[in-house]
Structure formats: C-alpha cells, structure tokens
Design an enzyme around this catalytic site. Structure first.
Site, PDB file in Angstrom:
ATOM      1  N   TYR A   1       0.833  -1.203   0.000  1.00  0.00           N
ATOM      2  CA  TYR A   1       0.000   0.000   0.000  1.00  0.00           C
ATOM      3  C   TYR A   1       0.876   1.265   0.000  1.00  0.00           C
ATOM      4  O   TYR A   1       0.697   2.170  -0.834  1.00  0.00           O
ATOM      5  CB  TYR A   1      -0.915  -0.029   1.236  1.00  0.00           C
ATOM      6  CG  TYR A   1      -1.610   1.267   1.537  1.00  0.00           C
ATOM      7  CD1 TYR A   1      -2.779   1.618   0.871  1.00  0.00           C
ATOM      8  CD2 TYR A   1      -1.106   2.156   2.493  1.00  0.00           C
ATOM      9  CE1 TYR A   1      -3.417   2.821   1.150  1.00  0.00           C
ATOM     10  CE2 TYR A   1      -1.736   3.352   2.780  1.00  0.00           C
ATOM     11  CZ  TYR A   1      -2.890   3.681   2.104  1.00  0.00           C
ATOM     12  OH  TYR A   1      -3.520   4.872   2.382  1.00  0.00           O
ATOM     13  N   LYS A  29     -15.484   1.666   7.930  1.00  0.00           N
ATOM     14  CA  LYS A  29     -14.175   1.090   7.614  1.00  0.00           C
ATOM     15  C   LYS A  29     -13.848  -0.077   8.546  1.00  0.00           C
ATOM     16  O   LYS A  29     -12.768  -0.655   8.501  1.00  0.00           O
ATOM     17  CB  LYS A  29     -13.079   2.166   7.732  1.00  0.00           C
ATOM     18  CG  LYS A  29     -13.145   3.200   6.639  1.00  0.00           C
ATOM     19  CD  LYS A  29     -12.067   4.261   6.801  1.00  0.00           C
ATOM     20  CE  LYS A  29     -10.693   3.684   6.520  1.00  0.00           C
ATOM     21  NZ  LYS A  29      -9.648   4.728   6.596  1.00  0.00           N
TER      22      LYS A  29
HETATM   23  N1  LIG Z   1      -8.123   7.666   6.651  1.00  0.00           N
HETATM   24  C1  LIG Z   1      -6.809   7.737   6.785  1.00  0.00           C
HETATM   25  O1  LIG Z   1      -6.307   7.799   7.919  1.00  0.00           O
HETATM   26  C2  LIG Z   1      -5.902   7.770   5.580  1.00  0.00           C
HETATM   27  C3  LIG Z   1      -4.525   7.852   5.792  1.00  0.00           C
HETATM   28  C4  LIG Z   1      -3.693   7.883   4.679  1.00  0.00           C
HETATM   29  C5  LIG Z   1      -4.210   7.853   3.396  1.00  0.00           C
HETATM   30  N2  LIG Z   1      -5.554   7.738   3.230  1.00  0.00           N
HETATM   31  C6  LIG Z   1      -6.050   7.668   1.841  1.00  0.00           C
HETATM   32  O2  LIG Z   1      -7.126   8.566   1.681  1.00  0.00           O
HETATM   33  C7  LIG Z   1      -8.091   8.038   0.776  1.00  0.00           C
HETATM   34  C8  LIG Z   1      -9.447   7.972   1.431  1.00  0.00           C
HETATM   35  O3  LIG Z   1      -9.333   7.180   2.596  1.00  0.00           O
HETATM   36  P1  LIG Z   1     -10.566   6.834   3.525  1.00  0.00           P
HETATM   37  O4  LIG Z   1     -10.055   6.774   4.904  1.00  0.00           O
HETATM   38  O5  LIG Z   1     -11.685   7.731   3.190  1.00  0.00           O
HETATM   39  O6  LIG Z   1     -10.841   5.342   3.061  1.00  0.00           O
HETATM   40  P2  LIG Z   1     -12.183   4.641   2.592  1.00  0.00           P
HETATM   41  O7  LIG Z   1     -11.828   3.201   2.404  1.00  0.00           O
HETATM   42  O8  LIG Z   1     -13.300   4.986   3.500  1.00  0.00           O
HETATM   43  O9  LIG Z   1     -12.449   5.323   1.168  1.00  0.00           O
HETATM   44  C9  LIG Z   1     -11.982   4.802  -0.044  1.00  0.00           C
HETATM   45  C10 LIG Z   1     -13.165   4.703  -0.985  1.00  0.00           C
HETATM   46  O10 LIG Z   1     -12.688   4.195  -2.224  1.00  0.00           O
HETATM   47  C11 LIG Z   1     -13.664   3.275  -2.726  1.00  0.00           C
HETATM   48  N3  LIG Z   1     -12.975   2.325  -3.593  1.00  0.00           N
HETATM   49  C12 LIG Z   1     -12.081   1.371  -3.242  1.00  0.00           C
HETATM   50  N4  LIG Z   1     -11.705   0.669  -4.314  1.00  0.00           N
HETATM   51  C13 LIG Z   1     -12.380   1.201  -5.382  1.00  0.00           C
HETATM   52  C14 LIG Z   1     -12.427   0.884  -6.757  1.00  0.00           C
HETATM   53  N5  LIG Z   1     -11.699  -0.120  -7.260  1.00  0.00           N
HETATM   54  N6  LIG Z   1     -13.243   1.612  -7.570  1.00  0.00           N
HETATM   55  C15 LIG Z   1     -13.988   2.624  -7.054  1.00  0.00           C
HETATM   56  N7  LIG Z   1     -13.997   2.957  -5.746  1.00  0.00           N
HETATM   57  C16 LIG Z   1     -13.200   2.255  -4.928  1.00  0.00           C
HETATM   58  C17 LIG Z   1     -14.229   2.599  -1.479  1.00  0.00           C
HETATM   59  O11 LIG Z   1     -15.504   2.039  -1.722  1.00  0.00           O
HETATM   60  C18 LIG Z   1     -14.252   3.752  -0.487  1.00  0.00           C
HETATM   61  O12 LIG Z   1     -15.496   4.403  -0.524  1.00  0.00           O
HETATM   62  C19 LIG Z   1      -7.563   6.675   0.328  1.00  0.00           C
HETATM   63  O13 LIG Z   1      -6.882   6.835  -0.879  1.00  0.00           O
HETATM   64  C20 LIG Z   1      -6.594   6.315   1.445  1.00  0.00           C
HETATM   65  O14 LIG Z   1      -5.585   5.443   0.991  1.00  0.00           O
HETATM   66  C21 LIG Z   1      -6.419   7.707   4.282  1.00  0.00           C
END
Ligand SMILES: NC(=O)c1ccc[n+]([C@@H]2O[C@H](COP(=O)([O-])OP(=O)(O)OC[C@H]3O[C@@H](n4cnc5c(N)ncnc54)[C@H](O)[C@@H]3O)[C@@H](O)[C@H]2O)c1
Length: 334
Positions: A160, A199
């Site tokens: 990741y 999540k």
């Molecule tokens: N929340 C955190 O602490 C954090 C930290 C670092 C990075 N991030 C990054 O921020 C972004 C959002 O994170 P989040 O916490 O909201 O996570 P999340 O998993 O709630 O959101 C990701 C969304 O992407 C959608 N998704 C996944 N695979 C997909 C696909 N193949 N096609 C279409 N949609 C798809 C999921 O259904 C989900 O709604 C992500 O890229 C994550 O890697 C989050």
C-alpha cells in the site's frame, strides 16, 4: 468555513471514493458551503467480497451519503467502461480518494492495479479538462522511518505504502509536463472523525476504543502504549487541506498531520474522560515485529506551500466526535 477565495458554486467537482470516510465528508462540505456546486461521486461502494486478510475489498457505504443531493455513479476505477461514464462531464476539480485504503492487504497485484494504474486515468481526465487534481497519498510512504517524517525521505514497508509513493512519482512527472495544471498529493497521517465507522477494523483507534469502552469493557492496548505515538488529525483539518490544496503555491506532495504526536494511551484516557468511565487499561503483547512506534508529520512545507494550519487538538476532535461515536455504538456495521 475554510476559505481560499475559490467560489466552488457552479463548479463541477469529481470525488472518487466519495462513499468512503474522507470523500463523503468532502462531498458534504461542498454541499453545505457551496450549494450550487455540482458534485459527482464515483465509487464502487461496498461489495461482499473480501481479501485474504478477511477484510472487505472496499468500504464505501451508502449510509455515509444519506442527505447527499449530488450525483452518484457506482463504478470501479479499474474498469474502463465504468470510467467512460465520466466522459460527458467537464470537471473543474478532481479529488481522487478511491483506493484500497487497507494497509494490511498484501495482494500486490490488486493494490498496484487499483492505486497506481487507475491514477493515470484521472490524470488524463484532469489534463483533458484542465482540472485541478488533488489526490490521496499516505504517511505509509514513510514506513518506520524516524520522526519527524518529511517529504523527500520515504521508505514504504508494505504494498500500500509503495503504491502511494509511486502515485507521488507519477504526479511529479505529470506536473513537470503539465505546468498549467494543479496537481497536489496529500499525505494523510492518522485521520479520525465522523463517517469512518464503515471502515470496520481499519477505522481509527478513536472509534474502536470508544466502542470498546461503551461496550462496558476496559480499553485494551498494546503493552507500552504510553510510548506508541501517532500523528492524529481530525477530519475537519483534512478537509481544510483539500480545499487549500486547490490553490497551492506550487505543485507537490504535502504532509497532512497535526505535527503533534499523541499516544494511544492518551486517546484511551481522553475517551474515558468524555464517556465518564474509569476502567483500568488492559495491556497485551504487541504481536507485530518492526512496529512503527512514533509518527509525526513535518508540516512546514504544507504550511508554506498550502497555507495549511491544523486547528483541532485531539481533545477538541474527540469532543466534537463523541456524540457520533455514541450514536453509532451498537448499530449494524454490515
Ligand atoms: N483515513 C486515513 O487515515 C488515511 C490515511 C492515509 C491515506 N488515506 C487515503 O485517503 C483516501 C481515502 O481514505 P478513507 O479513509 O476515506 O478510506 P475509505 O476506504 O473509507 O475510502 C476509499 C473509498 O474508495 C472506494 N474504492 C475502493 N476501491 C475502489 C475501486 N476499485 N473503484 C472505485 N472505488 C473504490 C471505497 O468504496 C471507499 O469508498 C484513500 O486513498 C486512502 O488510501 C487515508
């Protein structure tokens, strides 16, 4: 309301991953403050399929979007036919958050495909429309490097983190060739706040410990949790970073953390205070080798180049969040 003088009214805004935690909060931000903005969410939502670690393949959930009045397109970022559904729009802003967000997925093929390959599609779209593109990178690009983590020194230790670092490199290359387009990566640290519940076990320790305590159980933490520090950042500050990233001083990738690391023990203690409990914390051995003991975002570049200023302390964030933690306690998470 966060301001950088952009009027998002009448703008066409794409939010990939908009059914997830950060994306849905961003969608509601625009809906509330720019009611004439045209918000398009593209997300595959939650299916029942799982990775070999037992976790769901995607966490998007319709309950994050109850009250949303924009457009929803259910599609997979890996599927060109689904992406074609976006071709009729001309976007002004693209917030690309869709990804496999679970750091403990080790199927490298599916992670690279989802997080890296699809990024090209959205950059292409940004170029076509001359749209600003703000995408999600991650603190996982730093692996267990010593704090403070600073842009330019990375060492990912899982697929990741590697995929996010590759996105940063692709964005850098794209920015060099397309100087007229805003392209900004945001390296989120540990984000917590409303709409993360779906999540499941990848949600923050704040909600997980909150629900443990509400179940009538003492908080359970790794031994030595008073010495395990994370840079926690409240969702409102993450929204601020996204808005400010639309008018950066210069393109690049920027840390989004509070800059102020706090221990897991402190989270448990603050939660107990807010919930009016006084359990003895239970400790158990940390099963992970090479566990990251300390993260702390160096946010000097984000401050200079995005004018990002985190304003919510851990105490304030948990206070703001506590009613939602209580509301969701015991509700279905399916
Ligand atoms: N929340 C955190 O602490 C954090 C930290 C670092 C990075 N991030 C990054 O921020 C972004 C959002 O994170 P989040 O916490 O909201 O996570 P999340 O998993 O709630 O959101 C990701 C969304 O992407 C959608 N998704 C996944 N695979 C997909 C696909 N193949 N096609 C279409 N949609 C798809 C999921 O259904 C989900 O709604 C992500 O890229 C994550 O890697 C989050």
């Amino acid at each position: 309301m966060i301001s950088n003088n952009i009027d998002f009214n009448n703008k066409i805004i794409l939010i990939t991953g908009g059914a997830g935690f950060i994306g849905s909060n961003l969608a509601f931000y625009f809906q509330e403050y720019f009611p004439d903005s045209n918000i398009i969410i593209f997300d595959c939502f939650r299916s029942e399929s799982k990775f070999s670690n037992g976790n769901l393949k995607s966490f998007g959930h319709y309950k994050n979007l109850i009250g949303f009045e924009g457009t929803i397109i259910c599609g997979n970022i890996n599927n060109q036919n689904d992406l074609n559904l976006l071709s009729k729009y001309k976007f002004d802003y693209i917030f690309h958050l869709a990804a496999i967000s679970d750091t403990r997925v080790y199927d490298q093929n599916i992670i690279m495909q989802t997080n890296i390959n699809s990024f090209y599609s959205f950059l292409k779209l940004a170029k076509r429309d001359k749209a600003a593109i703000i995408y999600a990178s991650s603190a996982a690009t730093y692996g267990s490097l010593l704090s403070p983590q600073i842009e330019g020194f990375e060492n990912p230790e899982n697929p990741y983190g590697f995929s996010k670092l590759m996105m940063d490199q692709i964005a850098k290359d794209f920015a060099i060739k397309n100087t007229d387009i805003v392209v900004v990566g945001l390296r989120y640290f540990n984000v917590y706040g409303p709409r993360e519940y779906y999540k499941k076990n990848t949600s923050s320790m704040v909600i997980q410990l909150g629900h443990q305590i509400l179940n009538g159980n003492p908080p359970r933490l790794f031994e030595g949790s008073d010495r395990i520090f994370r840079d926690f950042i409240y969702i409102d500050d993450v929204i601020q970073a996204n808005i400010k990233a639309c008018t950066p001083k210069k393109n690049g990738v920027y840390n989004v953390g509070s800059g102020n690391p706090r221990s897991f023990q402190e989270i448990a203690d603050i939660l107990q205070k807010k919930l009016g409990t006084n359990y003895q914390t239970e400790y158990f051995p940390n099963p992970y080798d090479g566990y990251q003991m300390h993260t702390q975002a160096d946010i000097s570049s984000s401050k200079t180049n995005l004018y990002f200023e985190p304003i919510v302390s851990l105490e304030e964030g948990i206070s703001n969040y506590i009613l939602d933690i209580k509301r969701l306690h015991g509700t279905e998470n399916i």
